[in-house]
Motif scaffolding. Structure first.
Motif, PDB file in Angstrom:
ATOM      1  N   LEU A   1       9.719   7.772   1.025  1.00  0.00           N
ATOM      2  CA  LEU A   1       9.225   7.110  -0.178  1.00  0.00           C
ATOM      3  C   LEU A   1       8.539   8.170  -1.040  1.00  0.00           C
ATOM      4  CD1 LEU A   1       7.518   3.641  -0.386  1.00  0.00           C
ATOM      5  CD2 LEU A   1       6.863   5.508  -1.904  1.00  0.00           C
ATOM      6  N   VAL A   2       8.998   8.296  -2.269  1.00  0.00           N
ATOM      7  CA  VAL A   2       8.441   9.276  -3.198  1.00  0.00           C
ATOM      8  C   VAL A   2       7.646   8.547  -4.274  1.00  0.00           C
ATOM      9  CG1 VAL A   2       8.948  11.091  -4.877  1.00  0.00           C
ATOM     10  CG2 VAL A   2      10.350  10.872  -2.805  1.00  0.00           C
ATOM     11  N   GLY A   3       6.407   8.967  -4.473  1.00  0.00           N
ATOM     12  CA  GLY A   3       5.599   8.470  -5.574  1.00  0.00           C
ATOM     13  C   GLY A   3       5.597   9.500  -6.685  1.00  0.00           C
ATOM     14  N   ALA A   4       6.075   9.134  -7.868  1.00  0.00           N
ATOM     15  CA  ALA A   4       6.187  10.064  -8.996  1.00  0.00           C
ATOM     16  C   ALA A   4       5.236   9.657 -10.107  1.00  0.00           C
ATOM     17  CB  ALA A   4       7.627  10.086  -9.517  1.00  0.00           C
TER      18      ALA A   4
ATOM     19  N   TYR B   1      10.580  -8.754  -2.651  1.00  0.00           N
ATOM     20  CA  TYR B   1      11.922  -8.843  -3.223  1.00  0.00           C
ATOM     21  C   TYR B   1      12.867  -7.838  -2.578  1.00  0.00           C
ATOM     22  CZ  TYR B   1      15.686  -7.724  -6.487  1.00  0.00           C
ATOM     23  OH  TYR B   1      16.915  -7.424  -7.031  1.00  0.00           O
ATOM     24  N   LEU B   2      12.355  -6.664  -2.204  1.00  0.00           N
ATOM     25  CA  LEU B   2      13.195  -5.606  -1.646  1.00  0.00           C
ATOM     26  C   LEU B   2      13.448  -5.774  -0.146  1.00  0.00           C
ATOM     27  CD1 LEU B   2      11.647  -2.475  -3.435  1.00  0.00           C
ATOM     28  CD2 LEU B   2      13.793  -3.652  -4.016  1.00  0.00           C
ATOM     29  N   LEU B   3      12.668  -6.586   0.531  1.00  0.00           N
ATOM     30  CA  LEU B   3      12.769  -6.710   1.990  1.00  0.00           C
ATOM     31  C   LEU B   3      14.191  -6.990   2.490  1.00  0.00           C
ATOM     32  CD1 LEU B   3       9.489  -8.592   3.004  1.00  0.00           C
ATOM     33  CD2 LEU B   3      10.260  -6.370   3.861  1.00  0.00           C
ATOM     34  N   PRO B   4      14.935  -7.934   1.913  1.00  0.00           N
ATOM     35  CA  PRO B   4      16.272  -8.231   2.458  1.00  0.00           C
ATOM     36  C   PRO B   4      17.245  -7.058   2.354  1.00  0.00           C
ATOM     37  CG  PRO B   4      15.523  -9.978   0.973  1.00  0.00           C
ATOM     38  CD  PRO B   4      14.596  -8.835   0.794  1.00  0.00           C
ATOM     39  N   PHE B   5      16.984  -6.113   1.477  1.00  0.00           N
ATOM     40  CA  PHE B   5      17.932  -5.018   1.236  1.00  0.00           C
ATOM     41  C   PHE B   5      17.656  -3.794   2.117  1.00  0.00           C
ATOM     42  CE2 PHE B   5      17.082  -7.214  -2.898  1.00  0.00           C
ATOM     43  CZ  PHE B   5      18.210  -8.018  -2.866  1.00  0.00           C
ATOM     44  N   LYS B   6      16.497  -3.774   2.786  1.00  0.00           N
ATOM     45  CA  LYS B   6      16.141  -2.704   3.723  1.00  0.00           C
ATOM     46  C   LYS B   6      16.389  -1.295   3.159  1.00  0.00           C
ATOM     47  CE  LYS B   6      16.958  -5.470   7.883  1.00  0.00           C
ATOM     48  NZ  LYS B   6      17.050  -6.758   7.197  1.00  0.00           N
ATOM     49  N   PRO B   7      15.819  -0.973   2.017  1.00  0.00           N
ATOM     50  CA  PRO B   7      16.029   0.356   1.440  1.00  0.00           C
ATOM     51  C   PRO B   7      15.402   1.448   2.305  1.00  0.00           C
ATOM     52  CG  PRO B   7      14.274  -0.778   0.274  1.00  0.00           C
ATOM     53  CD  PRO B   7      14.871  -1.786   1.206  1.00  0.00           C
ATOM     54  N   GLN B   8      16.120   2.532   2.483  1.00  0.00           N
ATOM     55  CA  GLN B   8      15.628   3.645   3.298  1.00  0.00           C
ATOM     56  C   GLN B   8      15.045   4.780   2.462  1.00  0.00           C
ATOM     57  OE1 GLN B   8      15.476   3.530   6.855  1.00  0.00           O
ATOM     58  NE2 GLN B   8      15.726   1.440   6.085  1.00  0.00           N
ATOM     59  N   THR B   9      15.446   4.847   1.219  1.00  0.00           N
ATOM     60  CA  THR B   9      14.878   5.831   0.285  1.00  0.00           C
ATOM     61  C   THR B   9      14.378   5.071  -0.941  1.00  0.00           C
ATOM     62  OG1 THR B   9      17.087   6.228  -0.637  1.00  0.00           O
ATOM     63  CG2 THR B   9      16.314   7.749   1.063  1.00  0.00           C
TER      64      THR B   9
ATOM     65  N   ALA C   1       2.964   2.326  -3.391  1.00  0.00           N
ATOM     66  CA  ALA C   1       3.756   3.129  -2.455  1.00  0.00           C
ATOM     67  C   ALA C   1       3.318   2.879  -1.017  1.00  0.00           C
ATOM     68  CB  ALA C   1       3.628   4.607  -2.805  1.00  0.00           C
ATOM     69  N   ILE C   2       2.012   2.841  -0.788  1.00  0.00           N
ATOM     70  CA  ILE C   2       1.496   2.620   0.570  1.00  0.00           C
ATOM     71  C   ILE C   2       1.882   1.241   1.077  1.00  0.00           C
ATOM     72  CG2 ILE C   2      -0.641   2.265   1.878  1.00  0.00           C
ATOM     73  CD1 ILE C   2      -1.846   4.544   0.095  1.00  0.00           C
ATOM     74  N   MET C   3       1.715   0.225   0.248  1.00  0.00           N
ATOM     75  CA  MET C   3       2.090  -1.123   0.671  1.00  0.00           C
ATOM     76  C   MET C   3       3.591  -1.208   0.953  1.00  0.00           C
ATOM     77  SD  MET C   3       1.388  -4.804  -1.218  1.00  0.00           S
ATOM     78  CE  MET C   3      -0.396  -4.663  -1.112  1.00  0.00           C
ATOM     79  N   ALA C   4       4.399  -0.551   0.117  1.00  0.00           N
ATOM     80  CA  ALA C   4       5.847  -0.565   0.324  1.00  0.00           C
ATOM     81  C   ALA C   4       6.225   0.140   1.621  1.00  0.00           C
ATOM     82  CB  ALA C   4       6.543   0.099  -0.862  1.00  0.00           C
ATOM     83  N   ALA C   5       5.573   1.256   1.924  1.00  0.00           N
ATOM     84  CA  ALA C   5       5.856   1.963   3.172  1.00  0.00           C
ATOM     85  C   ALA C   5       5.522   1.099   4.378  1.00  0.00           C
ATOM     86  CB  ALA C   5       5.068   3.273   3.224  1.00  0.00           C
ATOM     87  N   GLN C   6       4.425   0.354   4.288  1.00  0.00           N
ATOM     88  CA  GLN C   6       4.015  -0.502   5.401  1.00  0.00           C
ATOM     89  C   GLN C   6       4.921  -1.718   5.562  1.00  0.00           C
ATOM     90  OE1 GLN C   6      -0.003  -1.062   4.006  1.00  0.00           O
ATOM     91  NE2 GLN C   6      -0.836   0.524   5.358  1.00  0.00           N
TER      92      GLN C   6
END
Length: 245
Positions: free
Chosen positions: A84-87, A52-60, A72-77
């Motif tokens: 990318l911060v995991g809280a 879902y986030l792919l088209p928006f190309k978030p940098q943070t 988090a790992i899958m999102a970074a890849q």
């Protein structure tokens, strides 16, 4: 206001401390149990959420209730963000995640930080995207937690949540009820050695607001363009939204 304070995995102590202790305890077996109890379908749910986030190309990106960092790992890849911060409140869970990140060489992108998800330390508008997988149902105060997620999201930024839910229709609803009341707690107890953790998991799923109710809560927290999509007969639900610009 929706509060989950009535759902308690242990009898004594504050809810946040109870949840932290429980997850610290099951951290070594958490990944194995998640994958086995979902027949590895949880990986596909995470992938759909990140897509879902792919088209928006978030940098943070902020991953709330990151646990052992699988999301988090899958999102970074997949997203290739700069940061990318995991809280999470559980250091035990995050230490497992840190080791996985080190093995993958992603430590320059992913960091883990202990945070109270109801009172995040980040400044307003710090992240392009906020995401959460299978963790927000543990919030003692869902409204407050979502408000914090909205606050640290930049105007126009995007939210995606993957959460376990109860299938709405026959026969999956009845089959899932049998599975969650028998197989899930018994197998979870045997593998994790925690007598209450996976019974607690079932109770949080049953008590968590779903579908249209959850969309109303997201809107009240400050989000717009809310939507939800049920996956695998409703065992998991994706919620998406955008912060008001």
């Amino acid at each position: 206001m929706y509060q989950q304070e009535r759902i308690k995995p242990y009898n004594d102590g504050a809810k946040a401390q109870q949840v932290e202790a429980m997850f610290d305890n099951i951290a070594p077996t958490y990944d194995t149990l998640n994958h086995r109890l979902s027949w590895n379908i949880d990986r596909g749910w995470r992938r759909k959420a990140i897509s879902y986030l792919l088209p928006f190309k978030p940098q943070t990106v902020l991953d709330i209730a990151t646990g052992t960092g699988d999301f988090a790992i899958m999102a970074a890849q997949m997203l290739k963000p700069k940061r990318l911060v995991g809280a999470d409140i559980s250091e035990g869970m995050m230490e497992v995640g840190r080791e996985k990140v080190r093995r993958l060489g992603l430590q320059d992108v992913i960091s883990f930080e202990k945070e109270d998800c109801l009172n995040l330390s980040y400044a307003d508008g710090s992240f392009d995207a906020v995401m959460a997988a299978f963790g927000i149902r543990n919030f003692a105060n869902l409204d407050r937690g979502l408000q914090e997620m909205c606050r640290v999201l930049r105007p126009g930024g995007h939210l995606v949540i993957a959460e376990l839910t109860t299938p709405p229709r026959f026969p999956m609803r009845q089959l899932y009820a049998v599975y969650s009341h028998t197989v899930l707690p018994v197998y979870g107890r045997i593998v994790s050695k925690d007598k209450q953790a996976y019974s607690y998991l079932r109770r949080t799923i049953e008590a968590f607001p779903q579908g249209e109710r959850m969309m109303d809560i997201l809107t009240r927290a400050g989000f717009q363009d809310t939507a939800f999509r049920r996956l695998t007969f409703g065992i998991c639900t994706l919620y998406t939204a955008q912060k008001n610009g």
